[in-house]
Design a protein around this motif. Structure first.
Motif, PDB file in Angstrom:
ATOM      1  N   GLY A   1       0.809  -1.213   0.000  1.00 29.91           N
ATOM      2  CA  GLY A   1       0.000   0.000   0.000  1.00 29.91           C
ATOM      3  C   GLY A   1       0.840   1.260   0.000  1.00 29.91           C
ATOM      4  N   ILE A   2       1.725   1.387  -0.967  1.00 29.50           N
ATOM      5  CA  ILE A   2       2.609   2.558  -1.040  1.00 29.50           C
ATOM      6  C   ILE A   2       2.324   3.292  -2.345  1.00 29.50           C
ATOM      7  CG2 ILE A   2       4.971   3.407  -0.988  1.00 29.50           C
ATOM      8  CD1 ILE A   2       5.819   0.738   0.237  1.00 29.50           C
ATOM      9  N   PHE A   3       2.045   4.594  -2.231  1.00 28.63           N
ATOM     10  CA  PHE A   3       1.767   5.465  -3.370  1.00 28.63           C
ATOM     11  C   PHE A   3       2.490   6.779  -3.128  1.00 28.63           C
ATOM     12  CE2 PHE A   3      -0.653   9.009  -5.093  1.00 28.63           C
ATOM     13  CZ  PHE A   3      -0.806   8.621  -6.411  1.00 28.63           C
ATOM     14  N   VAL A   4       3.259   7.236  -4.107  1.00 30.76           N
ATOM     15  CA  VAL A   4       3.944   8.522  -3.978  1.00 30.76           C
ATOM     16  C   VAL A   4       3.762   9.327  -5.254  1.00 30.76           C
ATOM     17  CG1 VAL A   4       5.655   7.723  -2.311  1.00 30.76           C
ATOM     18  CG2 VAL A   4       6.175   7.632  -4.728  1.00 30.76           C
ATOM     19  N   GLN A   5       3.930  10.633  -5.113  1.00 31.31           N
ATOM     20  CA  GLN A   5       3.731  11.573  -6.208  1.00 31.31           C
ATOM     21  C   GLN A   5       4.812  12.638  -6.110  1.00 31.31           C
ATOM     22  OE1 GLN A   5      -0.274  12.898  -5.919  1.00 31.31           O
ATOM     23  NE2 GLN A   5      -0.291  13.820  -7.938  1.00 31.31           N
ATOM     24  N   ALA A   6       5.363  13.072  -7.259  1.00 23.89           N
ATOM     25  CA  ALA A   6       6.399  14.102  -7.260  1.00 23.89           C
ATOM     26  C   ALA A   6       6.399  14.831  -8.594  1.00 23.89           C
ATOM     27  CB  ALA A   6       7.765  13.486  -6.991  1.00 23.89           C
ATOM     28  N   ASP A   7       6.995  16.015  -8.598  1.00 19.16           N
ATOM     29  CA  ASP A   7       7.057  16.835  -9.808  1.00 19.16           C
ATOM     30  C   ASP A   7       8.161  16.403 -10.767  1.00 19.16           C
ATOM     31  OD1 ASP A   7       4.897  18.452  -9.083  1.00 19.16           O
ATOM     32  OD2 ASP A   7       6.185  19.806  -7.933  1.00 19.16           O
ATOM     33  N   THR A   8       9.271  15.893 -10.221  1.00 22.15           N
ATOM     34  CA  THR A   8      10.406  15.509 -11.054  1.00 22.15           C
ATOM     35  C   THR A   8      10.853  14.086 -10.711  1.00 22.15           C
ATOM     36  OG1 THR A   8      12.082  16.283  -9.509  1.00 22.15           O
ATOM     37  CG2 THR A   8      11.226  17.909 -11.094  1.00 22.15           C
ATOM     38  N   LEU A   9      11.629  13.488 -11.604  1.00 24.64           N
ATOM     39  CA  LEU A   9      12.132  12.134 -11.339  1.00 24.64           C
ATOM     40  C   LEU A   9      13.077  12.082 -10.136  1.00 24.64           C
ATOM     41  CD1 LEU A   9      12.619  10.646 -14.901  1.00 24.64           C
ATOM     42  CD2 LEU A   9      10.972   9.972 -13.157  1.00 24.64           C
ATOM     43  N   PRO A  10      14.000  13.034  -9.966  1.00 29.88           N
ATOM     44  CA  PRO A  10      14.831  12.983  -8.755  1.00 29.88           C
ATOM     45  C   PRO A  10      13.996  13.067  -7.466  1.00 29.88           C
ATOM     46  CG  PRO A  10      15.852  14.414 -10.373  1.00 29.88           C
ATOM     47  CD  PRO A  10      14.476  14.067 -10.896  1.00 29.88           C
ATOM     48  N   GLU A  11      12.971  13.912  -7.462  1.00 35.26           N
ATOM     49  CA  GLU A  11      12.076  13.998  -6.297  1.00 35.26           C
ATOM     50  C   GLU A  11      11.325  12.691  -6.092  1.00 35.26           C
ATOM     51  OE1 GLU A  11       9.422  17.288  -6.847  1.00 35.26           O
ATOM     52  OE2 GLU A  11      11.019  18.774  -6.695  1.00 35.26           O
ATOM     53  N   LEU A  12      10.882  12.084  -7.185  1.00 41.95           N
ATOM     54  CA  LEU A  12      10.153  10.816  -7.084  1.00 41.95           C
ATOM     55  C   LEU A  12      11.040   9.734  -6.476  1.00 41.95           C
ATOM     56  CD1 LEU A  12       7.405   9.436  -7.945  1.00 41.95           C
ATOM     57  CD2 LEU A  12       8.760   8.454  -9.782  1.00 41.95           C
ATOM     58  N   ARG A  13      12.271   9.638  -6.930  1.00 42.81           N
ATOM     59  CA  ARG A  13      13.198   8.640  -6.380  1.00 42.81           C
ATOM     60  C   ARG A  13      13.379   8.836  -4.881  1.00 42.81           C
ATOM     61  NH1 ARG A  13      16.049  10.067 -11.430  1.00 42.81           N
ATOM     62  NH2 ARG A  13      15.673   8.339 -12.872  1.00 42.81           N
ATOM     63  N   GLU A  14      13.532  10.085  -4.460  1.00 44.74           N
ATOM     64  CA  GLU A  14      13.682  10.397  -3.032  1.00 44.74           C
ATOM     65  C   GLU A  14      12.419  10.021  -2.253  1.00 44.74           C
ATOM     66  OE1 GLU A  14      14.310  14.351  -0.311  1.00 44.74           O
ATOM     67  OE2 GLU A  14      15.201  14.331  -2.309  1.00 44.74           O
ATOM     68  N   GLN A  15      11.250  10.345  -2.814  1.00 41.65           N
ATOM     69  CA  GLN A  15       9.973  10.029  -2.166  1.00 41.65           C
ATOM     70  C   GLN A  15       9.779   8.521  -2.028  1.00 41.65           C
ATOM     71  OE1 GLN A  15       7.664  11.967  -0.826  1.00 41.65           O
ATOM     72  NE2 GLN A  15       8.535  13.922  -1.392  1.00 41.65           N
ATOM     73  N   VAL A  16      10.148   7.773  -3.078  1.00 41.72           N
ATOM     74  CA  VAL A  16      10.011   6.314  -3.049  1.00 41.72           C
ATOM     75  C   VAL A  16      10.903   5.730  -1.956  1.00 41.72           C
ATOM     76  CG1 VAL A  16      10.546   4.200  -4.335  1.00 41.72           C
ATOM     77  CG2 VAL A  16       9.221   6.021  -5.418  1.00 41.72           C
ATOM     78  N   ARG A  17      12.156   6.147  -1.912  1.00 44.12           N
ATOM     79  CA  ARG A  17      13.069   5.643  -0.867  1.00 44.12           C
ATOM     80  C   ARG A  17      12.527   5.942   0.529  1.00 44.12           C
ATOM     81  NH1 ARG A  17      17.617   7.714  -4.223  1.00 44.12           N
ATOM     82  NH2 ARG A  17      18.591   5.882  -5.156  1.00 44.12           N
ATOM     83  N   ASP A  18      12.043   7.163   0.716  1.00 40.89           N
ATOM     84  CA  ASP A  18      11.508   7.560   2.021  1.00 40.89           C
ATOM     85  C   ASP A  18      10.276   6.734   2.373  1.00 40.89           C
ATOM     86  OD1 ASP A  18      11.444   9.278   4.366  1.00 40.89           O
ATOM     87  OD2 ASP A  18       9.686  10.236   3.442  1.00 40.89           O
ATOM     88  N   ALA A  19       9.378   6.536   1.408  1.00 49.48           N
ATOM     89  CA  ALA A  19       8.147   5.776   1.660  1.00 49.48           C
ATOM     90  C   ALA A  19       8.462   4.320   2.008  1.00 49.48           C
ATOM     91  CB  ALA A  19       7.228   5.846   0.447  1.00 49.48           C
ATOM     92  N   VAL A  20       9.409   3.714   1.308  1.00 52.19           N
ATOM     93  CA  VAL A  20       9.795   2.329   1.599  1.00 52.19           C
ATOM     94  C   VAL A  20      10.402   2.249   3.001  1.00 52.19           C
ATOM     95  CG1 VAL A  20      11.405   0.473   0.965  1.00 52.19           C
ATOM     96  CG2 VAL A  20      10.053   1.619  -0.801  1.00 52.19           C
ATOM     97  N   GLY A  21      11.237   3.222   3.351  1.00 51.88           N
ATOM     98  CA  GLY A  21      11.830   3.253   4.689  1.00 51.88           C
ATOM     99  C   GLY A  21      10.795   3.382   5.796  1.00 51.88           C
ATOM    100  N   CYS A  22       9.734   4.135   5.539  1.00 49.76           N
ATOM    101  CA  CYS A  22       8.668   4.310   6.532  1.00 49.76           C
ATOM    102  C   CYS A  22       7.725   3.112   6.593  1.00 49.76           C
ATOM    103  CB  CYS A  22       7.860   5.569   6.220  1.00 49.76           C
ATOM    104  SG  CYS A  22       8.749   7.097   6.458  1.00 49.76           S
ATOM    105  N   HIS A  23       7.534   2.440   5.478  1.00 52.50           N
ATOM    106  CA  HIS A  23       6.561   1.360   5.383  1.00 52.50           C
ATOM    107  C   HIS A  23       7.047   0.066   6.035  1.00 52.50           C
ATOM    108  CE1 HIS A  23       3.011  -0.543   3.598  1.00 52.50           C
ATOM    109  NE2 HIS A  23       3.788  -1.571   3.289  1.00 52.50           N
ATOM    110  N   PHE A  24       8.344  -0.192   5.971  1.00 54.17           N
ATOM    111  CA  PHE A  24       8.900  -1.447   6.472  1.00 54.17           C
ATOM    112  C   PHE A  24       9.734  -1.224   7.728  1.00 54.17           C
ATOM    113  CE2 PHE A  24       8.336  -2.241   1.933  1.00 54.17           C
ATOM    114  CZ  PHE A  24       7.744  -3.498   1.929  1.00 54.17           C
ATOM    115  N   GLU A  25       9.750  -2.236   8.579  1.00 56.12           N
ATOM    116  CA  GLU A  25      10.684  -2.253   9.694  1.00 56.12           C
ATOM    117  C   GLU A  25      12.083  -2.433   9.111  1.00 56.12           C
ATOM    118  OE1 GLU A  25      10.062  -1.700  12.878  1.00 56.12           O
ATOM    119  OE2 GLU A  25       7.925  -1.461  12.453  1.00 56.12           O
ATOM    120  N   PRO A  26      13.118  -1.914   9.769  1.00 54.18           N
ATOM    121  CA  PRO A  26      14.471  -2.015   9.208  1.00 54.18           C
ATOM    122  C   PRO A  26      14.880  -3.437   8.815  1.00 54.18           C
ATOM    123  CG  PRO A  26      14.481  -0.551  11.081  1.00 54.18           C
ATOM    124  CD  PRO A  26      13.101  -1.160  11.011  1.00 54.18           C
TER     125      PRO A  26
END
Length: 69
Positions: free
Chosen positions: A25-50
């Motif tokens: 259940g992870i969905f992210v949105q961004a204006d640019t590809l570099p922002e999207l990559r950062e958002q995806v990494r952050d969302a995965v880090g928040c969604h899963f336990e280390p």
């Protein structure tokens, strides 16, 4: 533990990009590809336990093209 998580990436109709994780259940949105990559990494880090976080994030870019017949 998953070793990889897959996101489908599409251009948003209003501009920018959206990414959705398959099987999660992870969905992210961004204006640019570099922002999207950062958002995806952050969302995965928040969604899963280390200890459960996937080692790889795969972005699959989907683009529809319509041609006149």
């Amino acid at each position: 533990m998953q070793t990889e998580i897959l996101f489908t990436v599409e251009e948003a109709p209003e501009g920018g990009f959206v990414a959705r994780a398959l099987g999660q259940g992870i969905f992210v949105q961004a204006d640019t590809l570099p922002e999207l990559r950062e958002q995806v990494r952050d969302a995965v880090g928040c969604h899963f336990e280390p200890e459960d976080k996937p080692r790889l994030i795969r972005l699959h870019f989907v683009r529809d093209e319509v041609l006149a017949a």
